[in-house]
Scaffold this motif. Structure first.
Motif, PDB file in Angstrom:
ATOM      1  N   UNK A  60       0.761  -1.066  -0.223  1.00 28.51           N
ATOM      2  CA  UNK A  60      -0.277   0.271   0.010  1.00 28.51           C
ATOM      3  C   UNK A  60       0.632   1.295   0.022  1.00 28.51           C
ATOM      4  N   UNK A  61       1.725   1.579   0.892  1.00 32.15           N
ATOM      5  CA  UNK A  61       2.449   2.456   1.047  1.00 32.15           C
ATOM      6  C   UNK A  61       3.090   2.588   0.357  1.00 32.15           C
ATOM      7  N   UNK A  62       4.363   1.788  -0.264  1.00 34.98           N
ATOM      8  CA  UNK A  62       5.287   1.866  -1.179  1.00 34.98           C
ATOM      9  C   UNK A  62       5.073   2.582  -2.383  1.00 34.98           C
ATOM     10  N   UNK A  63       3.919   2.437  -3.338  1.00 36.70           N
ATOM     11  CA  UNK A  63       3.802   2.873  -4.410  1.00 36.70           C
ATOM     12  C   UNK A  63       3.211   4.324  -4.383  1.00 36.70           C
ATOM     13  N   UNK A  64       2.745   4.903  -3.241  1.00 39.85           N
ATOM     14  CA  UNK A  64       2.424   5.993  -3.236  1.00 39.85           C
ATOM     15  C   UNK A  64       3.191   6.605  -2.752  1.00 39.85           C
ATOM     16  N   UNK A  65       4.198   6.141  -2.536  1.00 40.89           N
ATOM     17  CA  UNK A  65       5.382   6.588  -1.922  1.00 40.89           C
ATOM     18  C   UNK A  65       6.419   7.016  -3.270  1.00 40.89           C
ATOM     19  N   UNK A  66       6.242   6.297  -4.011  1.00 40.59           N
ATOM     20  CA  UNK A  66       6.883   6.232  -5.463  1.00 40.59           C
ATOM     21  C   UNK A  66       6.054   7.144  -6.622  1.00 40.59           C
ATOM     22  N   UNK A  67       5.122   7.322  -5.942  1.00 43.42           N
ATOM     23  CA  UNK A  67       4.523   7.787  -6.899  1.00 43.42           C
ATOM     24  C   UNK A  67       3.441   8.004  -7.994  1.00 43.42           C
ATOM     25  N   UNK A  68       3.420   5.891  -8.065  1.00 42.20           N
ATOM     26  CA  UNK A  68       2.121   4.877  -9.057  1.00 42.20           C
ATOM     27  C   UNK A  68       1.385   5.154  -8.542  1.00 42.20           C
ATOM     28  N   UNK A  69       0.197   6.443  -8.014  1.00 42.38           N
ATOM     29  CA  UNK A  69      -0.694   6.113  -8.009  1.00 42.38           C
ATOM     30  C   UNK A  69      -1.141   7.759  -8.055  1.00 42.38           C
ATOM     31  N   UNK A  70      -0.507   7.862  -9.156  1.00 45.49           N
ATOM     32  CA  UNK A  70      -1.357   9.618  -9.437  1.00 45.49           C
ATOM     33  C   UNK A  70      -2.763  10.512  -8.793  1.00 45.49           C
ATOM     34  N   UNK A  71      -3.640   9.151  -8.845  1.00 43.38           N
ATOM     35  CA  UNK A  71      -4.578  10.555  -8.052  1.00 43.38           C
ATOM     36  C   UNK A  71      -4.597  10.872  -6.951  1.00 43.38           C
ATOM     37  N   UNK A  72      -4.178   9.764  -6.232  1.00 46.68           N
ATOM     38  CA  UNK A  72      -3.660  10.202  -5.295  1.00 46.68           C
ATOM     39  C   UNK A  72      -2.528  11.165  -4.680  1.00 46.68           C
ATOM     40  N   UNK A  98      -2.564  13.999  -6.798  1.00 46.40           N
ATOM     41  CA  UNK A  98      -3.081  14.534  -6.745  1.00 46.40           C
ATOM     42  C   UNK A  98      -3.584  15.325  -6.205  1.00 46.40           C
ATOM     43  N   UNK A  99      -5.122  14.128  -5.547  1.00 50.35           N
ATOM     44  CA  UNK A  99      -5.342  14.369  -3.895  1.00 50.35           C
ATOM     45  C   UNK A  99      -4.619  14.864  -3.046  1.00 50.35           C
ATOM     46  N   UNK A 100      -3.631  14.483  -3.018  1.00 48.22           N
ATOM     47  CA  UNK A 100      -2.974  14.971  -1.758  1.00 48.22           C
ATOM     48  C   UNK A 100      -2.367  16.535  -1.532  1.00 48.22           C
ATOM     49  N   UNK A 101      -1.949  16.334  -3.162  1.00 46.92           N
ATOM     50  CA  UNK A 101      -2.240  17.947  -3.358  1.00 46.92           C
ATOM     51  C   UNK A 101      -1.280  18.898  -2.123  1.00 46.92           C
ATOM     52  N   UNK A 102      -2.323  19.307  -1.688  1.00 49.02           N
ATOM     53  CA  UNK A 102      -2.116  20.585  -0.787  1.00 49.02           C
ATOM     54  C   UNK A 102      -1.773  19.912   0.243  1.00 49.02           C
ATOM     55  N   UNK A 103      -2.476  18.762   0.806  1.00 48.52           N
ATOM     56  CA  UNK A 103      -1.516  19.015   2.195  1.00 48.52           C
ATOM     57  C   UNK A 103      -0.711  17.847   2.328  1.00 48.52           C
ATOM     58  N   UNK A 104       0.668  17.299   0.790  1.00 49.19           N
ATOM     59  CA  UNK A 104       1.038  16.081   0.920  1.00 49.19           C
ATOM     60  C   UNK A 104       2.927  16.531   1.999  1.00 49.19           C
ATOM     61  N   UNK A 105       2.769  17.321   2.129  1.00 48.25           N
ATOM     62  CA  UNK A 105       3.859  18.364   3.206  1.00 48.25           C
ATOM     63  C   UNK A 105       3.375  17.486   4.294  1.00 48.25           C
ATOM     64  N   UNK A 106       2.738  17.738   4.959  1.00 46.90           N
ATOM     65  CA  UNK A 106       2.072  17.997   6.231  1.00 46.90           C
ATOM     66  C   UNK A 106       1.568  16.346   6.128  1.00 46.90           C
ATOM     67  N   UNK A 107       0.953  16.021   5.452  1.00 47.90           N
ATOM     68  CA  UNK A 107       1.272  14.745   5.239  1.00 47.90           C
ATOM     69  C   UNK A 107       2.168  13.070   6.053  1.00 47.90           C
TER      70      UNK A 107
END
Length: 225
Positions: free
Chosen positions: A44-56, A58-67
């Motif tokens: 779950x987490x590694x693909x998100x960290x590697x940017x393999x889920x563009x939709x995700x 884009x969704x967290x873009x405004x608060x990615x640093x905080x997340x």
């Protein structure tokens, strides 16, 4: 009863030492926790960290640093917590026990408020309410554990630390059930919001049950003959 040193951290009521948890139980529990955590990270987490889920992304873009800060501190709490419950560490290495405790509480002091902020401003209202309550409970249980150990009330400290870590581990359980097992509550039963509520109540119930099971038995009253 006053406790003179941290080496006495496993003493129970009336100065009687707590029974050691069976090593087989500890190994099994730690193995299960580690296995679930590894699966969640790899799947779950590694693909998100590697940017393999563009939709995700884009969704967290405004608060990615905080997340990301929240996630990093959550991982620190996740991995510093288990050794807090190993009697051998508390007995033989009290300085390590204190250091891990400080790291755990510091991580939650950062991750908890950030979790609430994300839940309030960037989550679906129903899911956000459930996540907010969970985050507040996470901080409150941790703060209560800290206050108890400062009073040298180690039995209470142990109970609230167990509750705190149970809430810490909901990070893994939530993703394991939904993303790995593919189990979701239907929308007409409350969906993800209801699952968060059930998960929060469930982990606290389990942690209380474990602490109660391993609590030292009270000494019987005796009368002078």
């Amino acid at each position: 009863m006053r406790y003179a040193t941290e080496a006495h951290v496993i003493e129970g009521h009336a100065g009687h030492p707590l029974p050691r948890w069976p090593s087989s139980f500890l190994l099994l529990a730690l193995g299960v926790l580690a296995g679930m955590t590894a699966l969640v990270f790899l799947v779950v987490e590694l693909p998100l960290l590697l940017g393999r889920n563009p939709a995700w992304s884009a969704r967290i873009g405004p608060y990615a640093g905080i997340l990301h800060v929240h996630a990093a501190c959550g991982v620190l709490a996740l991995f510093s917590g288990p050794l807090q419950f190993v009697p051998w560490v508390r007995q033989a290495h009290p300085a390590l026990h204190r250091a891990l405790g400080h790291a755990y509480l510091a991580a939650i002091a950062v991750a908890g408020p950030l979790a609430v902020w994300v839940a309030v401003f960037h989550a679906d209202p129903q899911e956000g309410l459930a996540a907010t309550v969970q985050g507040v409970l996470w901080m409150c249980t941790s703060a209560t554990a800290l206050m108890a150990v400062r009073r040298r009330d180690l039995a209470t400290h142990r109970l609230w630390m167990a509750r705190s870590y149970a809430l810490t581990f909901t990070f893994v359980l939530h993703r394991y059930v939904i993303e790995i097992l593919g189990l979701r509550l239907p929308a007409d039963l409350g969906g993800t919001a209801a699952f968060i509520w059930l998960l929060t109540i469930g982990v606290i119930f389990v942690s209380d049950s474990i602490v109660a099971f391993y609590r030292p038995a009270k000494q019987p009253l005796t009368t002078a003959g």
